[in-house]
Design a protein around this motif. Structure first.
Motif, PDB file in Angstrom:
ATOM      1  N   ALA A 189      -0.361   4.951  15.736  1.00  0.00           N
ATOM      2  CA  ALA A 189      -0.391   4.738  17.186  1.00  0.00           C
ATOM      3  C   ALA A 189       0.668   3.701  17.549  1.00  0.00           C
ATOM      4  O   ALA A 189       1.063   2.882  16.704  1.00  0.00           O
ATOM      5  CB  ALA A 189      -1.773   4.262  17.607  1.00  0.00           C
ATOM      6  N   PRO A 190       1.144   3.712  18.792  1.00  0.00           N
ATOM      7  CA  PRO A 190       2.233   2.795  19.164  1.00  0.00           C
ATOM      8  C   PRO A 190       1.889   1.323  18.955  1.00  0.00           C
ATOM      9  O   PRO A 190       2.800   0.507  18.799  1.00  0.00           O
ATOM     10  CB  PRO A 190       2.433   3.092  20.658  1.00  0.00           C
ATOM     11  CG  PRO A 190       1.918   4.469  20.868  1.00  0.00           C
ATOM     12  CD  PRO A 190       0.811   4.651  19.883  1.00  0.00           C
ATOM     13  N   ASP A 191       0.612   0.990  18.935  1.00  0.00           N
ATOM     14  CA  ASP A 191       0.266  -0.426  18.754  1.00  0.00           C
ATOM     15  C   ASP A 191      -0.050  -0.768  17.306  1.00  0.00           C
ATOM     16  O   ASP A 191      -0.534  -1.841  17.017  1.00  0.00           O
ATOM     17  CB  ASP A 191      -0.919  -0.795  19.667  1.00  0.00           C
ATOM     18  CG  ASP A 191      -2.205  -0.076  19.265  1.00  0.00           C
ATOM     19  OD1 ASP A 191      -2.123   0.937  18.518  1.00  0.00           O
ATOM     20  OD2 ASP A 191      -3.289  -0.525  19.683  1.00  0.00           O
ATOM     21  N   GLU A 192       0.217   0.175  16.404  1.00  0.00           N
ATOM     22  CA  GLU A 192      -0.159  -0.061  15.006  1.00  0.00           C
ATOM     23  C   GLU A 192       1.025  -0.414  14.114  1.00  0.00           C
ATOM     24  O   GLU A 192       2.133   0.073  14.314  1.00  0.00           O
ATOM     25  CB  GLU A 192      -0.839   1.194  14.430  1.00  0.00           C
ATOM     26  CG  GLU A 192      -2.292   1.324  14.838  1.00  0.00           C
ATOM     27  CD  GLU A 192      -2.936   2.547  14.203  1.00  0.00           C
ATOM     28  OE1 GLU A 192      -4.031   2.403  13.628  1.00  0.00           O
ATOM     29  OE2 GLU A 192      -2.331   3.639  14.272  1.00  0.00           O
ATOM     30  N   LEU A 193       0.702  -1.240  13.135  1.00  0.00           N
ATOM     31  CA  LEU A 193       1.668  -1.611  12.097  1.00  0.00           C
ATOM     32  C   LEU A 193       1.200  -1.017  10.772  1.00  0.00           C
ATOM     33  O   LEU A 193       0.018  -1.129  10.424  1.00  0.00           O
ATOM     34  CB  LEU A 193       1.721  -3.151  11.976  1.00  0.00           C
ATOM     35  CG  LEU A 193       2.435  -3.715  10.751  1.00  0.00           C
ATOM     36  CD1 LEU A 193       3.951  -3.522  10.869  1.00  0.00           C
ATOM     37  CD2 LEU A 193       2.104  -5.189  10.550  1.00  0.00           C
ATOM     38  N   ILE A 194       2.117  -0.393  10.062  1.00  0.00           N
ATOM     39  CA  ILE A 194       1.780   0.030   8.702  1.00  0.00           C
ATOM     40  C   ILE A 194       1.837  -1.224   7.841  1.00  0.00           C
ATOM     41  O   ILE A 194       2.888  -1.868   7.761  1.00  0.00           O
ATOM     42  CB  ILE A 194       2.781   1.068   8.185  1.00  0.00           C
ATOM     43  CG1 ILE A 194       2.683   2.346   9.028  1.00  0.00           C
ATOM     44  CG2 ILE A 194       2.542   1.366   6.715  1.00  0.00           C
ATOM     45  CD1 ILE A 194       3.720   3.391   8.661  1.00  0.00           C
ATOM     46  N   THR A 195       0.724  -1.576   7.244  1.00  0.00           N
ATOM     47  CA  THR A 195       0.726  -2.796   6.434  1.00  0.00           C
ATOM     48  C   THR A 195       0.986  -2.504   4.968  1.00  0.00           C
ATOM     49  O   THR A 195       1.588  -3.303   4.268  1.00  0.00           O
ATOM     50  CB  THR A 195      -0.612  -3.544   6.566  1.00  0.00           C
ATOM     51  OG1 THR A 195      -1.681  -2.609   6.328  1.00  0.00           O
ATOM     52  CG2 THR A 195      -0.756  -4.155   7.953  1.00  0.00           C
ATOM     53  N   SER A 196       0.518  -1.330   4.526  1.00  0.00           N
ATOM     54  CA  SER A 196       0.817  -0.975   3.135  1.00  0.00           C
ATOM     55  C   SER A 196       0.614   0.514   2.923  1.00  0.00           C
ATOM     56  O   SER A 196       0.041   1.199   3.769  1.00  0.00           O
ATOM     57  CB  SER A 196      -0.061  -1.771   2.152  1.00  0.00           C
ATOM     58  OG  SER A 196      -1.414  -1.605   2.475  1.00  0.00           O
ATOM     59  N   VAL A 197       1.106   0.960   1.784  1.00  0.00           N
ATOM     60  CA  VAL A 197       0.924   2.349   1.410  1.00  0.00           C
ATOM     61  C   VAL A 197       0.312   2.352   0.009  1.00  0.00           C
ATOM     62  O   VAL A 197       0.540   1.438  -0.779  1.00  0.00           O
ATOM     63  CB  VAL A 197       2.265   3.111   1.477  1.00  0.00           C
ATOM     64  CG1 VAL A 197       3.294   2.446   0.593  1.00  0.00           C
ATOM     65  CG2 VAL A 197       2.108   4.563   1.101  1.00  0.00           C
ATOM     66  N   ARG A 198      -0.518   3.337  -0.248  1.00  0.00           N
ATOM     67  CA  ARG A 198      -1.205   3.385  -1.560  1.00  0.00           C
ATOM     68  C   ARG A 198      -0.871   4.669  -2.287  1.00  0.00           C
ATOM     69  O   ARG A 198      -1.026   5.757  -1.731  1.00  0.00           O
ATOM     70  CB  ARG A 198      -2.709   3.358  -1.357  1.00  0.00           C
ATOM     71  CG  ARG A 198      -3.182   2.165  -0.586  1.00  0.00           C
ATOM     72  CD  ARG A 198      -4.658   2.334  -0.413  1.00  0.00           C
ATOM     73  NE  ARG A 198      -5.129   1.344   0.533  1.00  0.00           N
ATOM     74  CZ  ARG A 198      -6.374   0.949   0.572  1.00  0.00           C
ATOM     75  NH1 ARG A 198      -7.258   1.456  -0.266  1.00  0.00           N
ATOM     76  NH2 ARG A 198      -6.746   0.058   1.467  1.00  0.00           N
ATOM     77  N   PHE A 199      -0.443   4.494  -3.505  1.00  0.00           N
ATOM     78  CA  PHE A 199      -0.222   5.636  -4.390  1.00  0.00           C
ATOM     79  C   PHE A 199      -1.336   5.651  -5.424  1.00  0.00           C
ATOM     80  O   PHE A 199      -1.641   4.604  -6.018  1.00  0.00           O
ATOM     81  CB  PHE A 199       1.123   5.509  -5.119  1.00  0.00           C
ATOM     82  CG  PHE A 199       2.325   5.679  -4.225  1.00  0.00           C
ATOM     83  CD1 PHE A 199       2.820   6.933  -3.924  1.00  0.00           C
ATOM     84  CD2 PHE A 199       2.960   4.569  -3.679  1.00  0.00           C
ATOM     85  CE1 PHE A 199       3.932   7.086  -3.108  1.00  0.00           C
ATOM     86  CE2 PHE A 199       4.065   4.717  -2.861  1.00  0.00           C
ATOM     87  CZ  PHE A 199       4.556   5.973  -2.576  1.00  0.00           C
ATOM     88  N   PRO A 200      -1.960   6.802  -5.691  1.00  0.00           N
ATOM     89  CA  PRO A 200      -2.984   6.865  -6.745  1.00  0.00           C
ATOM     90  C   PRO A 200      -2.365   6.553  -8.107  1.00  0.00           C
ATOM     91  O   PRO A 200      -1.264   7.031  -8.398  1.00  0.00           O
ATOM     92  CB  PRO A 200      -3.471   8.309  -6.701  1.00  0.00           C
ATOM     93  CG  PRO A 200      -2.949   8.880  -5.433  1.00  0.00           C
ATOM     94  CD  PRO A 200      -1.751   8.097  -5.058  1.00  0.00           C
ATOM     95  N   ARG A 201      -3.069   5.791  -8.893  1.00  0.00           N
ATOM     96  CA  ARG A 201      -2.554   5.468 -10.237  1.00  0.00           C
ATOM     97  C   ARG A 201      -2.661   6.691 -11.139  1.00  0.00           C
ATOM     98  O   ARG A 201      -3.633   7.452 -11.059  1.00  0.00           O
ATOM     99  CB  ARG A 201      -3.340   4.307 -10.829  1.00  0.00           C
ATOM    100  CG  ARG A 201      -3.147   3.043 -10.029  1.00  0.00           C
ATOM    101  CD  ARG A 201      -4.111   1.961 -10.461  1.00  0.00           C
ATOM    102  NE  ARG A 201      -3.876   1.530 -11.826  1.00  0.00           N
ATOM    103  CZ  ARG A 201      -4.644   0.630 -12.431  1.00  0.00           C
ATOM    104  NH1 ARG A 201      -5.664   0.086 -11.806  1.00  0.00           N
ATOM    105  NH2 ARG A 201      -4.373   0.273 -13.674  1.00  0.00           N
ATOM    106  N   ALA A 202      -1.659   6.845 -11.967  1.00  0.00           N
ATOM    107  CA  ALA A 202      -1.637   8.011 -12.862  1.00  0.00           C
ATOM    108  C   ALA A 202      -2.725   7.876 -13.922  1.00  0.00           C
ATOM    109  O   ALA A 202      -3.060   6.764 -14.336  1.00  0.00           O
ATOM    110  CB  ALA A 202      -0.284   8.112 -13.536  1.00  0.00           C
ATOM    111  N   LYS A 203      -3.233   9.029 -14.289  1.00  0.00           N
ATOM    112  CA  LYS A 203      -4.239   9.023 -15.349  1.00  0.00           C
ATOM    113  C   LYS A 203      -3.698   9.777 -16.564  1.00  0.00           C
ATOM    114  O   LYS A 203      -2.714  10.518 -16.445  1.00  0.00           O
ATOM    115  CB  LYS A 203      -5.525   9.685 -14.845  1.00  0.00           C
ATOM    116  CG  LYS A 203      -6.177   8.880 -13.727  1.00  0.00           C
ATOM    117  CD  LYS A 203      -7.499   9.477 -13.264  1.00  0.00           C
ATOM    118  CE  LYS A 203      -7.335  10.597 -12.261  1.00  0.00           C
ATOM    119  NZ  LYS A 203      -6.816  10.188 -10.947  1.00  0.00           N
TER     120      LYS A 203
END
Ligand code: FES
Ligand code: FES
Lengths: 807, 275, 168
Positions: B162-176
């Motif tokens: 949304a226009p008022d939102e900041l992406i603070t982080s992104v998550r990648f699943p850890r490899a198994k």
């Protein structure tokens, strides 16, 4: 270059339309923006300047700024002058222009039709030049030949794109009505004469200074001259110096690429591959305007239309067509790529059709080594060469056998591998009269003869024996200073470090001629010789003075290690600086036949550069080097990518003054040629917008795209230059596209090879019919396809320029 | 080519950012590395009122393992992720794709989250995120939320932020253990945006293939254990469904061809990684 | 931090090649323009202003970055290094010497940027392979040299660095 503190900065409003009438321009809002000092528009430029003169007989309407009509996307429409570039660009948005779009012509073939939309209605046709030439008896040769083999080839627009753009700083002296300009102009200076004419001042009221360093050109910086006029007018209007720096968007849109040529080439061929006659029909597209020195590309190679081959019967047709694209300008190779892509592709085709080896066809037709100087059918006087030996050496040292082996192995394994060859006669130093070949004989007679190519250099020695050299070659990184220092040092028994070389040119006080500049590979075969001759005169004078004071004959003196010494009597020696001092400090004691001072300017003109003959024969250039290339390529069946396995290039550039610098030039030309052949696509959309308007879309090769190369040399001195030198540095722009094209044709067994050879084009040949969508499939989700086309590639130019229009 | 005027804020905290976003909405632009935003500013394709620079916010500079995720803060550059010693163990697909993102020089400034936020259909990191099934953390004055990648990537250059939102982080699943990964890309030159990029992930013989550069956003499809002609048919259907587009570098047809042919190679290679 | 207002001139202080340097910039001023026009260090060149050519590459806090894709105000307080800082006191850095030896410079327009990239890369990767160096140089456009001699110069330096590191 440092500029005065009160300098203003210009930004240029450019056309978002490929073709439109300008109904009105309103700059009042822009003038009110912060920092804006002036706005320049078409009507004012029309009132303050003259249109540019055109090289062919056609009423082409050409001003430094669009007047009444725009004819290509990116054409300058207005100039804003402000306190800094940021402010100037801010104000661009506020200029209101009303356009009425007109139909457009982009394709040379359709633009050439009688019913095409006219770019310049007064011209009555978009074909503004059409001439035929005939040498020997081509008709009979074709009629009697066992084989006629032909190809239609296209050489697209290519941009040299130096890393530094155009820069103009202009100042106007109102009291004298004179202009003072600093610009990274590269010549030919023959073109410079149009600038004062457009500005309505005498030539001596227009002073140009070129900077000591310039960030590359490759032909490009010739086309800066219309901007000189614009910025001069801006300076006149504001009464302050004005500086303009071209940015990359401007350069890609409007700086001037090479022309787009369509050639129908046909050979009459004997069973053994001997080419009995050649017929070349060129249709060349120059964009919206024909600016000096156009149509150079069509005529620069005229004398060597037959390349390195001894073909005696020749027919040529040259046509020029205008389109709604940016005007064409100088590029590296200038006409050569177009000629050799057609000719060398045809040689490959002859081999395929007659089931001969391409090398055998090439060798069958080469001019023999004992035939030099050799007058070609169209009049070029090829100075020297041993083509056969150069080819033999290249094959041997370049490892053709190994490539053939790799091809065999690859093909056995089902991979696509091909080998290509190309050779070329590389011209150096253009005959300043070659362009007059385009005029019919009558018109030529009326205009008076044009010929020659003056090389200019000055060598001066001061009272302390310090040597300075100046030249007319306005280099942009080719190492001219190094070479000039070396030549003069050798003559005077000094080291290159002892010599100061200044290659800035000031037209108000330095020696120059209309042939000055850095183009047509003229340095080594022209300017360098002038420097050599000037140094020789200085040497002679110093020797004469030294001889007097030593009491020996001047012939018995030699120059070594900063001294002038007698060859016979080691006790008779003088330091060079002492002898130089005599010339300066005691001119009265010199005998009458020795002029005072130590400054010699030589303007050297080679006699071989004669005007076109009555039969239209023209020696287009002074020297002709020889190039022979071969390469192996492998093509990825899935992606269609062409990987150059190895590229070998052999150059005979006459005597090499500095092999390391020549090597640099060859690598540089190769880099540009790999780009032109495989990556660079100067693309307009169907709506006339430039699609390749950024460096993210006009793809110059990077270090990752350069294949392994091997450079080889042979030195056959030119008998026509005092140093034995020839022009070098453009050759691979001419041979490489043909060589790679032939390798691709060999790999795929195809006849036509489109340029640039992009993966998508190759894949289209390899992949055949596309697999149909599965039965239950209706259509691609339209949101993605439609929206995606809208993306980056819908032409940034249009979005940028039209955003401004809407305001 | 100079940017239009804008206000500039070097933000010191997430709170500061979101309170300005609340006021300015889409009249503000977040600048992290700026490797995409700056050219757009220079071209004047965007003329925001306010630029909010988030590179100085310490809490956004983390790379950390958090349960099943590797979490990467919004100020983390692509080069610092590439230099992270655990990268190829924890998210091997990211390790394979990152060198294809721009150049050494742009990775030194460009951020991982910035690339996700821009949602260019031909950029590498959104593709990898889609294939791995990652997630995006967002913050606003209204609170925080985490979106699955499938909820976040809406289309070309369009996301659910949304226009008022900041992406603070992104998550990648850890490899198994027992997973195989392959990344392939076809571009005109190294470092260019992909014409087609492909990422394959195999788990116990089941393969998922993601494709970038063809549809409006990265598209992921499970190919299970399909083989031979059945796989060819499925890939053909996949290619047609994504459609593709013509541009100055390639045609839609070419893109579909690469999906069919390279897709198969990638799937086979991913399976081979397992054995 | 306060908002830096559009249209106003702000003081920006940074460290340029080890020395403090101050100048005025608008919030929108590009670092490339600031370095060249405000600080007068014109060794850094500008070839595209959209992040592709690499001519403007400088080091900010040690990292090679495009100065045309950086705002001057963002570099406030940073360590900025340009080609002028490579070889203090008129000597040539070992990279510059190699460029000279291999004729890797023609017009020199691209050179400062390439030198800054390679300096950063070789400092952190002294064991760099030819392929890696090619990739780093691949982030720059050069129109004069065709790159061959630039790659040769970089490989030469890497080899020397490797040998120097092996010597006890
Ligand atoms: S000027 Fe900055 S990358 Fe070209
Ligand atoms: S040396 Fe001229 S651009 Fe590289």
């Amino acid at each position: 270059m440092p500029v005065r503190g009160d300098t203003l900065y210009a930004a240029i409003l450019r056309s978002p339309h490929p073709h439109a009438e300008i109904l009105s321009i309103d700059a009042s809002k822009a003038l009110a923006r912060p920092g804006v000092a002036a706005v320049l528009t078409g009507p004012e430029v029309k009132a303050m300047t003259e249109p540019f003169i055109v090289g062919v007989k056609a009423p082409i309407d050409d001003w430094a700024l669009a007047v009444d009509r725009v004819r290509y996307v990116g054409e300058p429409v207005a100039v804003i002058v402000a306190g800094d570039r940021y402010q100037a660009e801010d104000a661009l948005d506020a200029i209101e222009v009303e356009y009425r779009p007109l139909p457009i012509e982009l394709d040379p073939r359709t633009a050439a039709r009688p019913d095409a939309t006219l770019l310049h209605p007064a011209c009555k046709s978009n074909i503004v030049h059409d001439r035929t030439f005939r040498y020997g008896d081509p008709e009979s040769a074709f009629a009697n030949a066992p084989h006629r083999i032909k190809l239609e080839v296209e050489y697209p627009r290519v941009l040299c794109a130096p890393m530094e753009g155009y820069i103009v700083v202009a100042d106007h002296n109102a009291a004298e009505d004179s202009f003072d300009v600093i610009a990274n102009f590269q010549g030919p200076f023959s073109v410079l004469t149009v600038v004062p004419r457009a500005l309505r001042v005498a030539g001596n009221k227009f002073r140009l200074r070129t900077p000591p360093n310039s960030g590359g050109s490759f032909g490009s910086k010739l086309a800066i001259f219309p901007y000189m006029v614009l910025i001069c007018i801006a300076a006149k209007k504001t009464g302050r110096p004005v500086k303009w720096v071209e940015d990359r968007l401007e350069h890609l849109a409007a700086s001037g690429s090479g022309p787009h040529r369509i050639t129908n080439i046909e050979a009459a061929v004997a069973k053994d591959g001997e080419i009995l006659a050649l017929n070349c029909d060129h249709l060349e597209e120059y964009g919206a305007l024909l600016r000096a020195p156009m149509p150079g590309p069509l005529y620069r190679m005229h004398g060597v239309t037959t390349g390195t081959y001894g073909i005696r019967h020749l027919a040529i047709r040259n046509r020029i067509v205008l389109t709604n694209k940016a005007p064409v300008s100088l590029v590296r190779g200038f006409g050569g790529p177009q000629i050799y892509f057609a000719l060398e592709r045809l040689v490959q085709r002859i081999a395929v059709e007659l089931k001969l080896e391409p090398l055998a066809v090439m060798r069958r037709n080469l001019i023999p080594a004992n035939a030099f100087p050799y007058r070609t059918a169209a009049g070029a006087l090829l100075d020297s060469g041993d083509f056969q030996n150069a080819i033999a050496t290249a094959i041997d040292e370049g490892g053709l056998g190994e490539l053939q082996h790799r091809r065999e192995e690859a093909r056995k394994a089902g991979r696509l591998y091909g080998i290509g060859f190309a050779c070329a006669s590389e011209p150096g130093v253009s005959n300043m009269g070659y362009l007059s070949t385009l005029l019919p004989l009558e018109a030529r007679r009326k205009a008076g003869p044009k010929d020659g190519a003056i090389g200019t250099a000055t060598v001066a020695v001061d009272g302390n024996g310090q040597v300075t050299v100046a030249s007319d070659s306005t280099p942009q990184g080719q190492g001219h200073r190094t070479v000039l220092a070396q030549i003069v040092a050798d003559e005077l028994g000094l080291t290159p470090n002892d010599i100061a070389v200044n290659v800035e040119l000031d037209t108000s006080k330095d020696a120059w001629s209309i042939a000055a500049g850095n183009y047509a590979s003229r340095f080594a075969a022209s300017t360098a010789n002038a420097a050599y001759l000037a140094a020789g005169r200085i040497r002679k004078k110093l020797a004469a003075i030294a001889a007097l004071s030593l009491g020996v004959s001047s012939e018995s003196l030699t120059f070594k290690g900063g001294k002038i010494c007698s060859l016979t009597d080691p006790t008779k020696t003088l330091p060079l600086y002492r002898v130089a001092g005599m010339a300066h400090w005691s001119p009265g004691s010199l005998p009458d036949d020795i002029t005072p001072g130590l400054r010699e300017t030589v303007q050297w003109n080679p006699r071989e550069l004669t005007p076109p003959t009555e039969n239209d024969e023209i020696n287009t250039s002074l020297t002709y080097g020889f190039i022979f290339d071969f390469c192996g390529v492998e093509i990825d069946r899935i992606t269609g990518e062409v990987r150059i396995d190895k590229y070998v290039t052999m150059h005979d550039g006459g005597r090499l003054l500095n092999p390391a610098l020549v090597e640099s030039q060859v690598h540089g030309a190769l880099g540009q040629a790999f780009g032109a052949t495989l990556y660079e696509n100067f693309a307009y959309g169907a709506d006339g917008n430039l699609l390749t308007s950024t460096f993210a879309d006009y793809l110059l090769p990077t270090a990752m795209e350069i294949p392994p190369t091997q450079l080889l040399y042979q030195e056959t001195p030119s008998p026509f230059t005092p140093l034995g030198t020839k022009g070098v540095g453009e050759g691979n722009s001419m041979t490489t596209p043909a060589c790679i094209g032939n390798a691709v044709a060999d790999a795929l067994g195809i006849r036509d090879v489109p340029l640039p050879i992009t993966p998508v084009r190759i894949a289209a040949l390899l992949h055949g019919e596309e697999l149909p969508p599965p039965a239950k499939f209706t259509s691609a989700p339209s949101s993605t396809t439609a929206a995606t086309v809208e993306r980056r590639h819908d032409s940034l130019m249009q979005r940028l320029f039209s955003k401004r229009e809407q305001l | 080519m100079k940017p239009a005027q804008f206000d500039y804020l070097r933000a010191g905290s997430i709170e500061e950012v979101v309170s300005h976003l609340e006021t300015y909405g889409d009249r503000a632009r977040i600048m992290a590395g700026g490797q995409t935003l700056m050219p757009m500013l220079n071209f004047r394709l965007v003329e925001p009122e306010l630029i909010i620079d988030i590179t100085g916010i310490a809490p956004l500079a983390h790379i950390r393992m958090s349960g099943p995720w590797v979490e990467i803060g919004a100020a983390v550059t692509q080069s610092s992720l590439l230099d992270w010693s655990d990268l190829s163990r924890e998210v091997p697909l990211v390790a394979a794709a990152l060198p294809w993102v721009g150049h050494f020089q742009t990775r030194n400034r460009g951020t991982v989250c910035g690339s996700i936020a821009h949602a260019d259909p031909s950029s590498e990191l959104p593709l990898v995120l889609a294939v791995l099934g990652g997630a995006i953390d967002l913050a606003s004055k209204r609170g925080t939320r985490t979106l699955k990648v499938s909820e976040f990537q809406l289309g070309m250059l369009t996301t659910a932020r949304a226009p008022d939102e900041l992406i603070t982080s992104v998550r990648f699943p850890r490899a198994k253990k027992g997973e195989g990964y392959v990344f392939r890309e076809v571009a005109r030159r190294h470092g260019d945006f992909a014409i087609v990029s492909l990422a394959g992930m195999a788990v116990a013989g089941q393969v998922v293939l993601g494709v970038g550069g063809v549809a409006g956003s990265p598209t992921v499809r499970a190919f299970g254990t399909l083989k031979d002609a059945a796989l060819d048919d499925a890939l053909n259907a996949f290619a047609w469904e994504m459609g593709g587009h013509d541009d100055v570098h390639a045609t839609a047809r070419y893109r579909r061809d690469l999906v069919r042919m390279l897709g198969k190679q990638v799937i086979e290679e991913a399976r081979a990684c397992l054995s | 931090m306060p908002i830096l207002k559009a249209g106003e001139r702000h003081t920006v202080t940074l460290t340029l090649n080890g020395r403090p340097a101050t100048g005025y910039a608008e919030s929108r001023t590009l670092l490339s323009d600031f370095i060249r026009h405000e600080l007068g260090a014109t060794g850094t060149h500008v070839g595209c202003e959209h992040g592709v050519c690499g001519a403007c590459t400088v080091r900010v806090d040690g990292k090679a970055v495009r100065s045309c894709l950086t705002l001057a105000v963002q570099a406030a307080g940073c360590q900025v290094e340009t080609v002028e800082g490579l070889a203090p006191r008129g000597t040539l850095s070992i990279l510059q010497e190699a460029f000279k030896r291999h004729h890797a410079v023609q017009c020199g327009y691209c050179t400062p940027g390439i030198l800054m990239s390679l300096t950063h890369y070789l400092e952190t990767n002294p064991e760099a392979t030819e392929m890696q160096l090619r990739e780093v140089i691949g982030g720059h456009l050069c129109r004069c040299t065709g790159y061959t001699q630039i790659v040769a110069a970089a490989v030469d330096v890497a080899t020397r660095l490797r040998e120097a590191a092996r010597k006890p």
